[in-house]
Design a protein around this motif. Sequence first.
Motif, PDB file in Angstrom:
ATOM      1  N   LEU A  66       0.691  -1.153  -0.135  1.00  0.00           N
ATOM      2  CA  LEU A  66      -0.174  -0.167  -0.090  1.00  0.00           C
ATOM      3  C   LEU A  66       0.867   1.230  -0.080  1.00  0.00           C
ATOM      4  CD1 LEU A  66      -2.691   1.342   0.308  1.00  0.00           C
ATOM      5  CD2 LEU A  66      -2.452   1.094   2.837  1.00  0.00           C
ATOM      6  N   VAL A  67       2.017   1.186   0.888  1.00  0.00           N
ATOM      7  CA  VAL A  67       2.848   2.497   0.841  1.00  0.00           C
ATOM      8  C   VAL A  67       3.373   2.668  -0.518  1.00  0.00           C
ATOM      9  CG1 VAL A  67       5.013   3.313   1.732  1.00  0.00           C
ATOM     10  CG2 VAL A  67       3.396   1.998   3.292  1.00  0.00           C
ATOM     11  N   ASP A  68       3.934   1.691  -1.229  1.00  0.00           N
ATOM     12  CA  ASP A  68       4.421   1.824  -2.540  1.00  0.00           C
ATOM     13  C   ASP A  68       3.344   2.405  -3.436  1.00  0.00           C
ATOM     14  OD1 ASP A  68       6.750   0.998  -1.361  1.00  0.00           O
ATOM     15  OD2 ASP A  68       6.557  -1.241  -1.990  1.00  0.00           O
ATOM     16  N   ASP A  69       2.194   1.652  -3.493  1.00  0.00           N
ATOM     17  CA  ASP A  69       1.056   2.246  -4.431  1.00  0.00           C
ATOM     18  C   ASP A  69       0.984   3.835  -4.166  1.00  0.00           C
ATOM     19  OD1 ASP A  69      -0.687   1.992  -6.353  1.00  0.00           O
ATOM     20  OD2 ASP A  69      -2.255   0.892  -5.142  1.00  0.00           O
ATOM     21  N   ILE A  70       0.631   4.002  -2.926  1.00  0.00           N
ATOM     22  CA  ILE A  70       0.236   5.578  -2.732  1.00  0.00           C
ATOM     23  C   ILE A  70       1.401   6.499  -2.852  1.00  0.00           C
ATOM     24  CG2 ILE A  70      -0.046   7.051  -0.807  1.00  0.00           C
ATOM     25  CD1 ILE A  70      -2.135   5.128   0.482  1.00  0.00           C
ATOM     26  N   THR A  71       2.755   6.006  -2.691  1.00  0.00           N
ATOM     27  CA  THR A  71       3.949   6.642  -3.135  1.00  0.00           C
ATOM     28  C   THR A  71       3.873   7.106  -4.552  1.00  0.00           C
ATOM     29  OG1 THR A  71       4.953   5.966  -1.128  1.00  0.00           O
ATOM     30  CG2 THR A  71       6.360   7.151  -2.950  1.00  0.00           C
ATOM     31  N   ALA A  72       3.790   5.972  -5.323  1.00  0.00           N
ATOM     32  CA  ALA A  72       3.845   6.167  -6.939  1.00  0.00           C
ATOM     33  C   ALA A  72       2.437   6.910  -7.265  1.00  0.00           C
ATOM     34  CB  ALA A  72       3.490   4.520  -7.473  1.00  0.00           C
ATOM     35  N   VAL A  73       1.393   6.893  -6.820  1.00  0.00           N
ATOM     36  CA  VAL A  73       0.278   7.783  -7.281  1.00  0.00           C
ATOM     37  C   VAL A  73       0.515   9.084  -6.942  1.00  0.00           C
ATOM     38  CG1 VAL A  73      -2.109   8.321  -7.009  1.00  0.00           C
ATOM     39  CG2 VAL A  73      -1.551   5.941  -7.293  1.00  0.00           C
ATOM     40  N   THR A  74       1.166   9.179  -5.567  1.00  0.00           N
ATOM     41  CA  THR A  74       1.022  10.874  -5.371  1.00  0.00           C
ATOM     42  C   THR A  74       2.621  11.321  -5.931  1.00  0.00           C
ATOM     43  OG1 THR A  74       2.774  10.015  -3.411  1.00  0.00           O
ATOM     44  CG2 THR A  74       0.217  10.504  -2.988  1.00  0.00           C
ATOM     45  N   GLY A  75       3.366  10.528  -6.522  1.00  0.00           N
ATOM     46  CA  GLY A  75       4.371  11.040  -7.313  1.00  0.00           C
ATOM     47  C   GLY A  75       4.096  11.583  -8.611  1.00  0.00           C
ATOM     48  N   GLN A  76       3.114  10.752  -9.098  1.00  0.00           N
ATOM     49  CA  GLN A  76       2.467  11.369 -10.357  1.00  0.00           C
ATOM     50  C   GLN A  76       1.608  12.490 -10.259  1.00  0.00           C
ATOM     51  OE1 GLN A  76       0.284   7.891 -11.673  1.00  0.00           O
ATOM     52  NE2 GLN A  76       1.733   6.402 -11.804  1.00  0.00           N
ATOM     53  N   LEU A  89       0.590  10.540   4.256  1.00  0.00           N
ATOM     54  CA  LEU A  89       1.087  10.009   5.379  1.00  0.00           C
ATOM     55  C   LEU A  89       2.540   9.832   5.330  1.00  0.00           C
ATOM     56  CD1 LEU A  89       0.543   8.992   8.360  1.00  0.00           C
ATOM     57  CD2 LEU A  89       0.251   6.674   7.185  1.00  0.00           C
ATOM     58  N   TYR A  90       3.052   9.449   4.085  1.00  0.00           N
ATOM     59  CA  TYR A  90       4.173   8.991   3.946  1.00  0.00           C
ATOM     60  C   TYR A  90       5.601  10.037   3.521  1.00  0.00           C
ATOM     61  CZ  TYR A  90       1.112   5.145   3.794  1.00  0.00           C
ATOM     62  OH  TYR A  90       0.411   4.298   4.323  1.00  0.00           O
ATOM     63  N   GLY A  95       1.538  13.607   8.952  1.00  0.00           N
ATOM     64  CA  GLY A  95       0.605  12.828   8.069  1.00  0.00           C
ATOM     65  C   GLY A  95      -0.377  12.397   9.125  1.00  0.00           C
ATOM     66  N   ARG A  96      -1.528  12.223   8.389  1.00  0.00           N
ATOM     67  CA  ARG A  96      -2.909  11.951   9.261  1.00  0.00           C
ATOM     68  C   ARG A  96      -3.140  10.280   8.968  1.00  0.00           C
ATOM     69  NH1 ARG A  96      -6.934  16.815   8.703  1.00  0.00           N
ATOM     70  NH2 ARG A  96      -7.815  15.848  10.575  1.00  0.00           N
ATOM     71  N   VAL A  97      -3.503   9.855  10.058  1.00  0.00           N
ATOM     72  CA  VAL A  97      -3.819   8.511  10.309  1.00  0.00           C
ATOM     73  C   VAL A  97      -5.291   8.604  10.957  1.00  0.00           C
ATOM     74  CG1 VAL A  97      -3.668   6.152  11.326  1.00  0.00           C
ATOM     75  CG2 VAL A  97      -1.474   7.687  10.643  1.00  0.00           C
ATOM     76  N   GLY A  98      -6.285   7.783  10.528  1.00  0.00           N
ATOM     77  CA  GLY A  98      -7.710   7.759  11.011  1.00  0.00           C
ATOM     78  C   GLY A  98      -7.814   7.185  12.265  1.00  0.00           C
ATOM     79  N   ALA A  99      -8.727   7.311  13.127  1.00  0.00           N
ATOM     80  CA  ALA A  99      -9.209   6.882  14.142  1.00  0.00           C
ATOM     81  C   ALA A  99      -9.034   5.286  14.340  1.00  0.00           C
ATOM     82  CB  ALA A  99     -10.525   7.434  15.003  1.00  0.00           C
ATOM     83  N   LEU A 105      -5.001  10.141   5.050  1.00  0.00           N
ATOM     84  CA  LEU A 105      -5.634  10.845   4.418  1.00  0.00           C
ATOM     85  C   LEU A 105      -4.382  11.728   3.179  1.00  0.00           C
ATOM     86  CD1 LEU A 105      -8.431  12.709   4.642  1.00  0.00           C
ATOM     87  CD2 LEU A 105      -6.940  14.361   5.806  1.00  0.00           C
ATOM     88  N   ILE A 106      -5.089  11.837   2.239  1.00  0.00           N
ATOM     89  CA  ILE A 106      -4.352  12.438   1.198  1.00  0.00           C
ATOM     90  C   ILE A 106      -4.763  13.808   0.781  1.00  0.00           C
ATOM     91  CG2 ILE A 106      -3.416  12.370  -1.248  1.00  0.00           C
ATOM     92  CD1 ILE A 106      -3.676   9.127  -1.062  1.00  0.00           C
ATOM     93  N   ARG A 107      -4.014  14.809   0.691  1.00  0.00           N
ATOM     94  CA  ARG A 107      -4.690  15.971   0.374  1.00  0.00           C
ATOM     95  C   ARG A 107      -3.789  16.679  -0.796  1.00  0.00           C
ATOM     96  NH1 ARG A 107      -3.094  21.112   1.619  1.00  0.00           N
ATOM     97  NH2 ARG A 107      -4.485  22.861   2.118  1.00  0.00           N
TER      98      ARG A 107
END
Length: 742
Positions: A66-76, A89-90, A95-99, A105-107
């Motif tokens: 998941l970390v790799d996937d989010i990092t790749a998308v946010t890089g794009q 978050l990374y 970075g914000r983690v849910g309860a 969260l991605i902003r």
Amino acid sequence: MLGAWLVLVVAGMVLGGRVFDRLTTTDSLRPDAESQRADRRVDQLQPEGPVVVAVVGGRDVFDQALVDDITAVTGQLRAMDGVAEVEDLYSAPGGRVGADNRSSLIRVELSRDLTEERQEQIADAVAAALHRIDAPVVLVGGETLAERAFADQAIADAALGESVAIVVLLVVLVLILGGFVAGAIPLVAALATVSVTLLGLFGLTTLTDVSEFTVNVVTLLGIGLAVDYALLVIARFREERDADPEAPVADLVARTTATAGRTVLIAGLAVATAMAGLSAFAEPLLGAMARGGAVAVLLATLAGLTAVPALIAVAHRRIPAAGDSTRVHAFRRTVVAALRGRGAAPGGRASAAAPRGRASSAALPERGAGLLVRLAAFAQGRPGPVALAVAAGLLALSLPFVFGVNLENSDARALPASAEARKVQETVHRDFSGGRADPIVVVVDADPAGAQVRDFLNALNALDGVLRMQPRPDIVAPAAIIDVTPEGETAGKTSRDVVRAIRALDPPFPVLVGGAAAELVDYRDSVAGRFPVALLVILLSTTVLLFVLTGSLVLPLKALLMNALTLLATLGVLVVVFQWGVGDAVFGFESWGAIDVTTPVLLFVFVFGLSMDYEVFLLARIKEESGPGVDSDHAVRAGIEKSGPVVTAAALCIGVVFLGFLLGDLIAVKEIGFAMAVALLLDVTVVRGLLLPALMSLLGEWNWWAPAPLRRLHEHWFVSRPEPSGARIPAARTPARYRALR
């Protein structure tokens, strides 16, 4: 006349449809409000572009895949043209983690200088990229996408509501008027009104903003009023034709226009002045509603005065008489008779013909058997108890609104529960903000290191209801932005009290208070401050119009009282259903615990306007039936007997139109549709059927009171007099009002 309307309709079809490309999201608050000025100052001190937010959940937030996937998308996303900043978050501090510890969260902040079209394209591209993240839950939203969801849903709701309403209306009108052609006349007038209204709104877009919500409301309002006025005109034409079947159609139409046309004109002006009352409020959204509503009302009135008489003149042979036994008409009479619990007259005809030479009740159901007639007879038999019971009942219905209403600005929570933008907001509020209220934003234009500012911050922190106070970092100007988190809900009483307390501190340097709670405070204060002006406009215009119609000052005051009771009772029922959520599943929505703050203002205008419509319909006929030596109770019964079927049919038709609002998914639109249907039901039954005749029986001859100078003024200017007997005027050129009197 029909040729002129055809030109306008064609122009509306060609140009009117383009109005949807020019609709805007109109602010509900005027630009000079303090909260709006605070927002602009924050934007200067801490510029920020539109934001897209994503919640990714359902997996361990530190799962390496998941970390790799989010990092790749946010890089794009960071490399995408038009994206200013991406936080996740990374890659971002804090970075914000849910309860639930299984969501993050991605902003994504977009560039500030994008055109509206380009901003939509970038937001769509960002949302598509975020949805490619491989996780069980990926929700994408934010204010930008929520506003677009509102706009798209408003247009879709309008199309659905109008389409269904038109189909149902045609069926209802055919059954009411006894034939397809007769039933089509009001619908043709309504469609022409809508087409030309869209043309008018297209013209307004060149001068001012027109919101999506405006199109929803004013087009359905135009349909309802056009059908109302067409029904009244057709009913009177049938009555005139039954009374004088040998008269040329031109004379019959002239008599119809001289009587029913005058009623339509006064009723239309009453609703139009209600729209003018709405324009007294300073808020842009209400102003847009007032302008659009005025266009719709005036065009519906014009259609009733011109297009409908012209259509009658062309198609009069296809309009059944009251006793016609065509198949459709016979079917209608059979259904009505069955509902009344008695058999229809043989052959489907009226059981007793109206005396020759006297106007019959021609229009709709049989004379003396309508709902309003039966209610009026009951009320006149015991006027005191009925008036007291009805007034008490309506006041009881109003109690939930008077003592328990929660008014808030609509946000993503007013979208359907299935809407992604709403899910994002609710998830962020619950899992990432701990359910706390949105902060109140305080902007200080002074050196934050100064002693006076420090004293001010201490005072803020000591206020009752303040949960947390946090200055924002990295404000470079000699200014400060402080986020003050209140206890309770964002729009709750505690939050509003904190806003007022901060503004009351009055420090020796400029301070602006903004945020969601401050916006609500400003809106409520603005509406409350302008309400007396709007009320005065409606009171004066209504009094003048009803005085012109009746020559009385008592009847306008009584009408205003009855309308106020209808409005308060309607608002009370609205709170029970939409705020408390009683029966929300039946109407296809999930309550968000509040009523949109604009709804009571809009209902104030719409309910007053439409209630005055039916008041004018009834009073115009009661006035015709009254005169020297005529008992007041008899005049009331006769007036209700002849106009009651029209009022009942008109209310049924416009109720169908407003119920079309309930088919949509926007809760704010559902509120209007539901409330108007409730108002019509209350108005046509307990108010016009019971309270009006009861009060008129109690007042007797005082109903028609006016000071002597005003009475003489009315008789001189507004009472038609027959031509002296020695004057002979050719029938074809006799003024319509004289022919009608003869």
